[in-house]
Design an enzyme around this catalytic site. Sequence first.
Site, PDB file in Angstrom:
ATOM      1  N   GLU A 139     -14.236 -31.774  36.544  1.00 31.34           N
ATOM      2  CA  GLU A 139     -15.169 -33.161  35.289  1.00 31.34           C
ATOM      3  C   GLU A 139     -13.204 -32.718  34.644  1.00 31.34           C
ATOM      4  O   GLU A 139     -12.605 -32.471  34.994  1.00 31.34           O
ATOM      5  CB  GLU A 139     -15.911 -31.594  34.330  1.00 31.34           C
ATOM      6  CG  GLU A 139     -15.257 -30.637  34.056  1.00 31.34           C
ATOM      7  CD  GLU A 139     -16.410 -29.478  32.929  1.00 31.34           C
ATOM      8  OE1 GLU A 139     -17.369 -29.987  33.383  1.00 31.34           O
ATOM      9  OE2 GLU A 139     -15.488 -28.801  32.114  1.00 31.34           O
ATOM     10  N   ASP A 171     -11.747 -30.462  23.839  1.00 28.69           N
ATOM     11  CA  ASP A 171     -12.113 -30.975  25.003  1.00 28.69           C
ATOM     12  C   ASP A 171     -11.560 -32.516  23.592  1.00 28.69           C
ATOM     13  O   ASP A 171     -11.478 -33.334  23.907  1.00 28.69           O
ATOM     14  CB  ASP A 171     -13.323 -31.573  25.069  1.00 28.69           C
ATOM     15  CG  ASP A 171     -13.924 -31.031  25.479  1.00 28.69           C
ATOM     16  OD1 ASP A 171     -13.616 -30.257  26.554  1.00 28.69           O
ATOM     17  OD2 ASP A 171     -15.763 -30.544  25.104  1.00 28.69           O
TER      18      ASP A 171
END
Length: 504
Positions: free
Chosen positions: A247, A70
């Site tokens: 997401e 991420d």
Amino acid sequence: MSLPLPRTGPVVRPAVGSAPAGPRGPRRLRSALAAVLVVVAVSAGLPVAGPAQAAPAVNYTNPLVNQRADPHIVRHTDGYYYMTATVPQYDRIVLRRATTLQGLATAAETTIWNRHTSGEMGAHIWAPEIHFINNRWYVYFAAGRTDDVWRIRMYVLENANANPLSGSWTERGRITTPWDTFSLDASTFAANGVRYLTWAQQEPSMPNNSNVYLARMGANPWQITGTVTRLVVPTYDWETRGYRVAEGPAVIQRNGRIFLTYSASATDANYCLGMLSASATANLLDVASWSKSPTPVFASNAATGQYGPGHNSFTVSEDGQSDILVYHDRNYRDISGDPLNDPNRRTRLQKLYWNADGTPNFGIPVPDGATPVRLRAHDLSGSYVRHYDYRARVEPNVTNLADSQFRIVNGLAGGGSVSLESTNFPGYYLRHRGYVLYVEKNDGSSLFGNDASFQRRSGLAASDGLSLESQNFPGRYVRHRDGLLYLEPVTSTAERGSATFHLE
């Protein structure tokens, strides 16, 4: 404290509609999958204009950082790149900085915040992002509780110091949204003078694991206010593999348009990027302003050995001229057990390119090692060296980007030469055969090595370009003629122009 939502609850507008995607055809040299992505440099928390269509090549080595998922990298006005990412232990927030992107690979890493030892913000510290807003640094992140690790909610830290690696971080608490449910991946952007928050959340009464939402920021960067718009509901096959997930939203702006990328499906090899787009002048809180790509814009690629690319962010090259995609993936497909327990997602970088119509094109996850380049013809604006059914040629508007990307590596024949390896067909090289250029698989022979090796020269028609002189036929250069590539002597001005290329 978060700005309270209206007592009657927010207006939640529906997501962009979609229909099931059709089957995808097999990958071939002549396949043309149009990928879409736009990247913007963000300074002081606000988007700025992107670089010109043509920009110099960049040189990075992948992976940038191992075991960092991420990833979020921002280039600040102080000349530093700041990087934060999820650590495999899910127990802290880390930050590093460097004056170059490659320098982040070896930059010292500082832990700026640790999880709580009990209660809220005590587990699953996920997906931190760092933003500079109103002369302060903010980190958005998700966290669970020590007594309920899956009670994931979004939180914000604040630091008033000019250098976010020093000073103190203040917990600004939880971002309040319409529902007290699983929520994560908060990100923020400004458009037309308005700051927005976008995030992922599980909405009650919907069967999805998470959708993507958008709302205006409130009085502080940890508050939202007014209408909440549901932008993405995972419905396509590629969005619902393993889990029904949308997401990791990230917003980029260019060419009068706003693009929102998001990650879909389970966090294994199925993970991929989807995208929405809207006009920069549209009402972004009106779901009708957005259109959704029916296919993923970035996905696993077995040929390059890259699996599960996703949860991206965007930055710019050191010279400010190239847009850079930042993302994580793994270099193997099969995972034993829960993918969340596999620590080997790596932070990676690669250049983002632009189609002639102003839409972005980022191709495929490139192989590990040196990043590839494109070779633009000096005398044909917008035309690039590419392969098509193994034949080398020059063409404009190469939407199947990887067909026109090559890694410049040490020459197979040695002697200070270079060879050009195909990006989407690793092990295949640009070589001449009968003075005609092809992209073919290295058979290990000395003949192939010599045919695929070139001396890199200053551009015959422009010193800032390059020309490729044959290793085994000195005096013959790679040049284009009638759209195809040949190995020929070069004498005239026109021939020198057709034998000169610019790296992008």
